[in-house]
Design an enzyme around this catalytic site. Structure first.
Site, PDB file in Angstrom:
ATOM      1  N   HIS A 211      96.402  11.173   2.528  1.00 10.92           N
ATOM      2  CA  HIS A 211      95.382  11.960   2.821  1.00 10.92           C
ATOM      3  C   HIS A 211      94.416  11.914   1.818  1.00 10.92           C
ATOM      4  CE1 HIS A 211      97.372  14.753   5.980  1.00 10.92           C
ATOM      5  NE2 HIS A 211      98.416  14.219   5.235  1.00 10.92           N
TER       6      HIS A 211
ATOM      7  N   HIS B 254     101.360   8.174   5.039  1.00  9.06           N
ATOM      8  CA  HIS B 254      99.865   8.235   5.143  1.00  9.06           C
ATOM      9  C   HIS B 254      99.511   8.960   4.242  1.00  9.06           C
ATOM     10  CE1 HIS B 254     101.916  11.630   7.355  1.00  9.06           C
ATOM     11  NE2 HIS B 254     100.818  12.239   6.824  1.00  9.06           N
TER      12      HIS B 254
ATOM     13  N   GLY C 107     105.813  20.167   4.613  1.00  6.95           N
ATOM     14  CA  GLY C 107     104.906  19.945   5.822  1.00  6.95           C
ATOM     15  C   GLY C 107     104.715  18.489   6.298  1.00  6.95           C
TER      16      GLY C 107
ATOM     17  N   CYS D 119     102.481   4.074  14.136  1.00 11.08           N
ATOM     18  CA  CYS D 119     102.837   2.516  14.570  1.00 11.08           C
ATOM     19  C   CYS D 119     101.947   2.411  15.723  1.00 11.08           C
ATOM     20  CB  CYS D 119     104.144   2.317  14.929  1.00 11.08           C
ATOM     21  SG  CYS D 119     105.081   1.825  13.069  1.00 11.08           S
TER      22      CYS D 119
ATOM     23  N   ASN E  96     102.142  14.090   1.835  1.00 17.75           N
ATOM     24  CA  ASN E  96     103.400  14.919   2.098  1.00 17.75           C
ATOM     25  C   ASN E  96     104.547  14.129   2.239  1.00 17.75           C
ATOM     26  OD1 ASN E  96     101.853  17.332   1.753  1.00 17.75           O
ATOM     27  ND2 ASN E  96     100.844  16.938   4.074  1.00 17.75           N
TER      28      ASN E  96
ATOM     29  N   HIS F  15     105.698   8.390   9.209  1.00 17.34           N
ATOM     30  CA  HIS F  15     105.151   7.109   8.860  1.00 17.34           C
ATOM     31  C   HIS F  15     103.867   7.538   7.632  1.00 17.34           C
ATOM     32  CE1 HIS F  15     103.227   3.004  10.053  1.00 17.34           C
ATOM     33  NE2 HIS F  15     102.477   3.307   9.073  1.00 17.34           N
TER      34      HIS F  15
HETATM   35  P1  5GP Z   1     101.467  15.347   7.484  1.00 14.29           P
HETATM   36  O1  5GP Z   1     101.283  16.934   7.814  1.00 14.29           O
HETATM   37  O2  5GP Z   1     102.532  14.646   8.058  1.00 14.29           O
HETATM   38  O3  5GP Z   1     101.044  15.218   5.883  1.00 14.29           O
HETATM   39  O4  5GP Z   1     100.002  14.840   8.272  1.00 14.29           O
HETATM   40  C1  5GP Z   1      99.854  14.411   9.351  1.00 14.29           C
HETATM   41  C2  5GP Z   1      98.415  14.508   9.842  1.00 14.29           C
HETATM   42  O5  5GP Z   1      98.362  13.774  10.909  1.00 14.29           O
HETATM   43  C3  5GP Z   1      97.953  15.885  10.131  1.00 14.29           C
HETATM   44  O6  5GP Z   1      96.899  16.245   9.126  1.00 14.29           O
HETATM   45  C4  5GP Z   1      97.208  16.042  11.681  1.00 14.29           C
HETATM   46  O7  5GP Z   1      96.236  16.361  11.793  1.00 14.29           O
HETATM   47  C5  5GP Z   1      97.237  14.442  11.987  1.00 14.29           C
HETATM   48  N1  5GP Z   1      97.780  13.778  13.061  1.00 14.29           N
HETATM   49  C6  5GP Z   1      98.438  14.218  13.878  1.00 14.29           C
HETATM   50  N2  5GP Z   1      98.329  13.349  15.124  1.00 14.29           N
HETATM   51  C7  5GP Z   1      97.230  12.687  14.942  1.00 14.29           C
HETATM   52  C8  5GP Z   1      96.835  11.693  15.869  1.00 14.29           C
HETATM   53  O8  5GP Z   1      97.172  11.596  16.979  1.00 14.29           O
HETATM   54  N3  5GP Z   1      95.503  11.285  15.538  1.00 14.29           N
HETATM   55  C9  5GP Z   1      95.046  11.488  14.212  1.00 14.29           C
HETATM   56  N4  5GP Z   1      93.856  10.803  13.944  1.00 14.29           N
HETATM   57  N5  5GP Z   1      95.579  12.357  13.377  1.00 14.29           N
HETATM   58  C10 5GP Z   1      96.800  12.968  13.783  1.00 14.29           C
HETATM   59 ZN    ZN Z   2     105.311   3.860  12.155  1.00 17.74          ZN
END
Ligand code: 5GP
Ligand code: ZN
Length: 112
Positions: free
Chosen positions: A102, A100, A93, A8, A87, A98
């Protein structure tokens, strides 16, 4: 919007990011720790914790998010082969709660 939500804050411009595409309701930006040559995250501007919550709350936005992921893949030059990962939950993991998408491609994909 939850004050403590990283994405956010990123959508609001309070945290810097390398944004690759924006629409009225989504933002796409490069992952800070890429796991593949192309690793872009696509998020809705509105806060939903994960893709299950998003799909329940707003199926139309869920579709637009996936369509935007496909546009990102094409724009990044990997339209012929790419992976879309959501995820969903800490046990697999998820670290940012929020939703997202990939968008991954362009070579070897580590982990995820
Ligand atoms: P998750 O593990 O929740 O599916 O993925 C979170 C992703 O967010 C990870 O791949 C991590 O590298 C990325 N990430 C975490 N903090 C930041 C940030 O401040 N900026 C960006 N651009 N990516 C982030
Ligand atoms: Zn959010």
């Amino acid at each position: 919007m939850p004050d403590d939500c990283l994405f956010c804050r990123l959508v609001a411009g309070e945290i810097p990011a390398t944004i690759v595409r924006e629409t009225d309701d989504t933002v796409a930006f490069r992952d800070i720790a890429p796991k593949a040559p192309v690793h872009v995250l696509v998020v809705p501007r509105t806060h939903h914790a994960n893709v299950a919550d998003l799909a329940a709350a707003d199926p139309g936005l869920t579709g637009r998010l996936v369509a935007e992921a496909a546009e990102v893949a094409r724009a990044e030059g990997v339209g012929d082969g790419w992976r879309l990962t959501f995820n969903t939950g800490a046990p697999v993991g998820q670290t940012v709660f929020h939703v997202h998408a990939h968008v991954l491609g362009g070579g070897a994909i580590e982990g995820l």
